[in-house]
Scaffold this motif. Sequence first.
Motif, short mmCIF file in Angstrom:
data_model
loop_
_atom_site.label_atom_id
_atom_site.label_comp_id
_atom_site.label_asym_id
_atom_site.label_seq_id
_atom_site.Cartn_x
_atom_site.Cartn_y
_atom_site.Cartn_z
N LEU A 251 -0.03 -62.72 -60.01
CA LEU A 251 -0.62 -64.15 -60.50
C LEU A 251 -2.03 -63.50 -61.24
O LEU A 251 -2.86 -62.85 -60.77
CB LEU A 251 -1.20 -64.48 -59.24
N TYR B 82 -5.43 -64.19 -62.92
CA TYR B 82 -6.48 -65.09 -62.69
C TYR B 82 -7.80 -64.75 -63.67
O TYR B 82 -8.00 -63.51 -63.98
CB TYR B 82 -6.92 -65.11 -61.39
N ALA C 183 -6.15 -69.64 -63.29
CA ALA C 183 -5.14 -68.84 -63.04
C ALA C 183 -4.04 -69.31 -64.10
O ALA C 183 -3.80 -70.34 -64.71
CB ALA C 183 -4.41 -69.12 -61.69
N ILE D 18 -1.88 -59.38 -57.86
CA ILE D 18 -2.80 -60.44 -58.50
C ILE D 18 -3.59 -59.51 -59.58
O ILE D 18 -3.65 -58.02 -59.49
CB ILE D 18 -3.93 -60.80 -57.73
N LEU E 170 -8.62 -73.04 -60.16
CA LEU E 170 -8.18 -72.54 -59.06
C LEU E 170 -8.37 -73.51 -58.00
O LEU E 170 -7.52 -73.60 -57.08
CB LEU E 170 -8.97 -71.06 -59.09
N LEU F 295 -5.37 -75.77 -58.10
CA LEU F 295 -4.38 -75.12 -57.42
C LEU F 295 -4.34 -75.07 -55.88
O LEU F 295 -3.15 -75.26 -55.32
CB LEU F 295 -4.11 -73.65 -58.01
N TRP F 296 -5.45 -74.62 -55.43
CA TRP F 296 -5.57 -74.68 -54.14
C TRP F 296 -5.43 -76.06 -53.54
O TRP F 296 -4.67 -76.24 -52.47
CB TRP F 296 -6.98 -74.26 -53.82
N THR G 57 4.42 -67.77 -55.51
CA THR G 57 3.08 -68.33 -56.05
C THR G 57 2.40 -68.82 -54.84
O THR G 57 0.90 -68.48 -55.24
CB THR G 57 3.38 -69.53 -56.97
N LEU H 10 -1.50 -67.14 -54.39
CA LEU H 10 -2.81 -67.83 -54.52
C LEU H 10 -3.44 -67.66 -53.01
O LEU H 10 -4.84 -67.45 -53.07
CB LEU H 10 -2.45 -69.43 -54.67
N GLN H 11 -2.83 -67.60 -51.98
CA GLN H 11 -3.53 -67.23 -50.46
C GLN H 11 -4.22 -66.22 -50.47
O GLN H 11 -5.40 -65.65 -50.29
CB GLN H 11 -2.64 -67.77 -49.74
N ARG I 289 -7.27 -66.05 -52.52
CA ARG I 289 -8.37 -66.61 -52.02
C ARG I 289 -8.91 -65.89 -51.01
O ARG I 289 -10.33 -65.65 -50.65
CB ARG I 289 -8.04 -67.92 -51.27
#
Length: 209
Positions: free
Chosen positions: A50, A52, A59, A130, A159, A162-163, A176, A180-181, A184
Amino acid sequence: MNNPRSLAPVTAIETVYSDWTELKRVTFTLRSGMNVTRHVEDHGRSTAVLPYDPVRRCALLVTMARAPVVLAGVEDLLEAPAGRADDRESQEVARAEALEECGVRLGTLERIMEAWTMPAVSSELSALFIAEYSHADRVSPGGGLSEEGEEITVVEQDLDVLWCLLLSGGLPDLKTAFLLQALRLRRPELFSGPIVNVQPALGAEFLNR
């Protein structure tokens, strides 16, 4: 709770199909002594990353036609760039896929973990990363290889959007969502608001474009 079992003795392996992937029929012995036969889809290791941008807090993801998704009648998924590792080093593959698919040149990758993607039927073990990038690192349009018929669309997305998509069910690609988690958890300062603050309007606005 029982202790994890030791390795089950494999007594037979038969290749049923071989092309881009292989389908194998594997017979092994359970703890009870019973022999069982299972089918295994084997296309080797994989990797995903990912990318970013910590300055602009966004991202890079991609969309493309995936045969199982098309067959299910579902819209294209938003995905982190990914690919088969084969015998190559996973970080090398992750950088190559990000350049090929997203047109971004990545430097240092942060390893999250290696994970079995579908242990019931597949041998795939995926290395997940990431990686930071900047606007200057976007050195080409991306889009994948025309000879492979990928027709990839590159999506650079905020972001927080996306969240919101993730929390509202609008980011159903497992790798994905996981990455993303992980981002975060490791870089919470890149996201706004509480972790459970769902804003459906943001997600819906993106999905309806």
